[in-house]
Design a protein around this motif. Structure first.
Motif, PDB file in Angstrom:
ATOM      1  N   UNK A  65     -20.355  40.353  69.792  1.00 23.46           N
ATOM      2  CA  UNK A  65     -19.248  39.398  70.172  1.00 23.46           C
ATOM      3  C   UNK A  65     -19.512  38.998  71.649  1.00 23.46           C
ATOM      4  N   UNK A  66     -19.930  40.149  72.533  1.00 24.26           N
ATOM      5  CA  UNK A  66     -19.746  39.845  74.039  1.00 24.26           C
ATOM      6  C   UNK A  66     -20.766  41.073  74.452  1.00 24.26           C
ATOM      7  N   UNK A  67     -21.554  40.656  75.449  1.00 26.85           N
ATOM      8  CA  UNK A  67     -22.562  41.538  76.233  1.00 26.85           C
ATOM      9  C   UNK A  67     -22.382  41.011  77.656  1.00 26.85           C
ATOM     10  N   UNK A  68     -21.452  41.652  78.456  1.00 32.19           N
ATOM     11  CA  UNK A  68     -21.173  41.189  79.649  1.00 32.19           C
ATOM     12  C   UNK A  68     -21.523  42.377  80.753  1.00 32.19           C
ATOM     13  N   UNK A  69     -22.208  41.784  81.980  1.00 30.51           N
ATOM     14  CA  UNK A  69     -22.786  42.937  82.904  1.00 30.51           C
ATOM     15  C   UNK A  69     -21.491  42.798  83.948  1.00 30.51           C
ATOM     16  N   UNK A  70     -21.248  44.036  84.577  1.00 32.21           N
ATOM     17  CA  UNK A  70     -20.543  44.383  85.631  1.00 32.21           C
ATOM     18  C   UNK A  70     -20.606  45.440  86.353  1.00 32.21           C
ATOM     19  N   UNK A  71     -19.802  45.644  87.489  1.00 37.71           N
ATOM     20  CA  UNK A  71     -19.799  47.029  88.171  1.00 37.71           C
ATOM     21  C   UNK A  71     -18.370  47.620  87.888  1.00 37.71           C
ATOM     22  N   UNK A  72     -18.015  47.269  86.898  1.00 39.22           N
ATOM     23  CA  UNK A  72     -16.711  48.166  86.339  1.00 39.22           C
ATOM     24  C   UNK A  72     -16.965  49.799  86.443  1.00 39.22           C
ATOM     25  N   UNK A  73     -16.172  50.756  86.632  1.00 38.56           N
ATOM     26  CA  UNK A  73     -16.194  52.013  86.598  1.00 38.56           C
ATOM     27  C   UNK A  73     -16.350  52.505  84.900  1.00 38.56           C
ATOM     28  N   UNK A  74     -17.498  52.903  84.475  1.00 38.00           N
ATOM     29  CA  UNK A  74     -17.383  53.175  83.109  1.00 38.00           C
ATOM     30  C   UNK A  74     -16.373  54.081  82.520  1.00 38.00           C
ATOM     31  N   UNK A  75     -15.930  55.079  83.327  1.00 38.49           N
ATOM     32  CA  UNK A  75     -14.666  55.926  82.666  1.00 38.49           C
ATOM     33  C   UNK A  75     -13.509  55.237  82.703  1.00 38.49           C
ATOM     34  N   UNK A  76     -13.250  54.040  83.475  1.00 38.75           N
ATOM     35  CA  UNK A  76     -11.871  53.334  83.147  1.00 38.75           C
ATOM     36  C   UNK A  76     -12.139  52.417  82.029  1.00 38.75           C
ATOM     37  N   UNK A  77     -13.121  51.756  81.811  1.00 36.88           N
ATOM     38  CA  UNK A  77     -13.508  50.948  80.675  1.00 36.88           C
ATOM     39  C   UNK A  77     -13.083  51.933  79.455  1.00 36.88           C
ATOM     40  N   UNK A  78     -13.894  53.071  79.278  1.00 37.02           N
ATOM     41  CA  UNK A  78     -13.747  53.655  78.016  1.00 37.02           C
ATOM     42  C   UNK A  78     -12.449  54.309  78.088  1.00 37.02           C
ATOM     43  N   UNK A  79     -11.593  54.661  78.830  1.00 41.52           N
ATOM     44  CA  UNK A  79     -10.022  55.145  78.807  1.00 41.52           C
ATOM     45  C   UNK A  79      -9.401  53.857  78.180  1.00 41.52           C
ATOM     46  N   UNK A  80      -9.497  52.730  78.824  1.00 44.59           N
ATOM     47  CA  UNK A  80      -8.786  51.608  78.583  1.00 44.59           C
ATOM     48  C   UNK A  80      -8.910  51.223  76.822  1.00 44.59           C
ATOM     49  N   UNK A  81     -10.314  51.099  76.527  1.00 45.17           N
ATOM     50  CA  UNK A  81     -10.446  50.856  74.919  1.00 45.17           C
ATOM     51  C   UNK A  81     -10.009  51.924  74.181  1.00 45.17           C
ATOM     52  N   UNK A  82     -10.085  53.101  74.364  1.00 43.29           N
ATOM     53  CA  UNK A  82      -9.677  54.457  73.804  1.00 43.29           C
ATOM     54  C   UNK A  82      -8.133  54.582  73.716  1.00 43.29           C
ATOM     55  N   UNK A  83      -7.299  54.174  74.733  1.00 43.70           N
ATOM     56  CA  UNK A  83      -5.915  54.114  74.875  1.00 43.70           C
ATOM     57  C   UNK A  83      -5.441  53.413  73.981  1.00 43.70           C
ATOM     58  N   UNK A  84      -6.115  52.128  73.604  1.00 42.99           N
ATOM     59  CA  UNK A  84      -5.567  51.295  72.665  1.00 42.99           C
ATOM     60  C   UNK A  84      -6.141  51.326  71.037  1.00 42.99           C
ATOM     61  N   UNK A  85      -6.938  52.538  70.892  1.00 38.71           N
ATOM     62  CA  UNK A  85      -7.442  52.483  69.478  1.00 38.71           C
ATOM     63  C   UNK A  85      -8.728  51.748  69.156  1.00 38.71           C
ATOM     64  N   UNK A  86      -9.578  51.369  70.079  1.00 39.72           N
ATOM     65  CA  UNK A  86     -10.687  50.789  69.767  1.00 39.72           C
ATOM     66  C   UNK A  86     -11.788  51.777  69.589  1.00 39.72           C
ATOM     67  N   UNK A  87     -12.688  51.506  68.648  1.00 41.67           N
ATOM     68  CA  UNK A  87     -13.799  52.504  68.394  1.00 41.67           C
ATOM     69  C   UNK A  87     -14.769  52.580  69.646  1.00 41.67           C
ATOM     70  N   UNK A  88     -14.614  53.604  70.434  1.00 41.58           N
ATOM     71  CA  UNK A  88     -15.552  53.439  71.430  1.00 41.58           C
ATOM     72  C   UNK A  88     -16.614  54.539  71.267  1.00 41.58           C
TER      73      UNK A  88
END
Length: 230
Positions: free
Chosen positions: A133-156
């Protein structure tokens, strides 16, 4: 389910500040150093594009140095604006995820997302039929991305792309590709060579609608796999 709770993932403030300050400083200092070296460079036997170098020494001092530093800083500021325009931020909620880049936003329904993972610096959302659905390049911190999606119940997907082994390199004329796919791959290869990320992304979406997932490596070679039952 609280759909109002939002977790925003963006580049840290220090990194954003560094871009806004660093590029103008580098631009100003770089052009000033070029001015200092201009006479020596012009003394070399062959100097292509020597016109701009001669202009660096036309304006009398101290205005020549002040002008050069100012122009370099402005050029650096332009680069900072481009970087800000291309910066990705993500807002994650229980019911959807929103990607923001270049003044535009894309919203992805939680019920249509089967997995989320990082592929290098690419943030990828998988659909219900293994499509991307999406493939976007970024310089976002990996741990922050993982925590955000996991905290809302997404399958990480901690191990990354579960379909990586299915990709094959694009070679024109492969009979397993849908009709018309080769033309899109060729157009996308040209967009990648020209660093036209917006056009490359639009062409990726066309291939997605054909039932293909596409990725490229550092050498701009394209790889594909089928996403829907053939």
């Amino acid at each position: 389910m609280d759909t109002r709770r939002t977790t925003v993932v963006a580049e840290p403030a220090w990194q954003v500040s560094l871009i806004w300050v660093g590029f103008p400083v580098v631009g100003g200092v770089g052009l000033w150093l070029l001015k200092l070296a201009a006479k020596w460079i012009l003394s070399l036997p062959f100097v292509p594009f020597d016109g701009p170098l001669r202009l660096l020494n036309v304006v009398p001092e101290p205005w020549g140095t002040v002008g050069v530093i100012a122009i370099g800083a402005v050029l650096g500021l332009v680069v900072s604006f481009i970087a800000a325009h291309e910066r990705l931020s993500v807002a994650v909620r229980d019911d959807n995820a929103v990607f923001y880049r270049g003044g535009k936003s894309r919203t992805f329904d939680r019920t249509k997302i089967s997995g989320v993972f990082l592929d290098g610096k690419d943030l990828v959302l998988l659909g219900l039929h293994s499509e991307e659905l999406a493939r976007d390049k970024s310089d976002l911190i990996a741990e922050n991305i993982a925590n955000a999606f996991q905290s809302h119940g997404y399958p990480w997907l901690e191990d990354g792309d579960p379909h990586r082994a299915d990709y094959r390199r694009w070679i024109e004329g492969n009979p397993e590709l849908p009709q018309g796919a080769d033309q899109i791959f060729k157009a996308r290869a040209e967009a990648l060579r020209n660093l036209d990320q917006e056009d490359a992304a639009e062409l990726r979406e066309e291939l997605t609608r054909m039932g293909l997932a596409v990725r490229e490596d550092k050498k701009k070679r394209q790889f594909w796999r089928h996403t829907t039952p053939r």
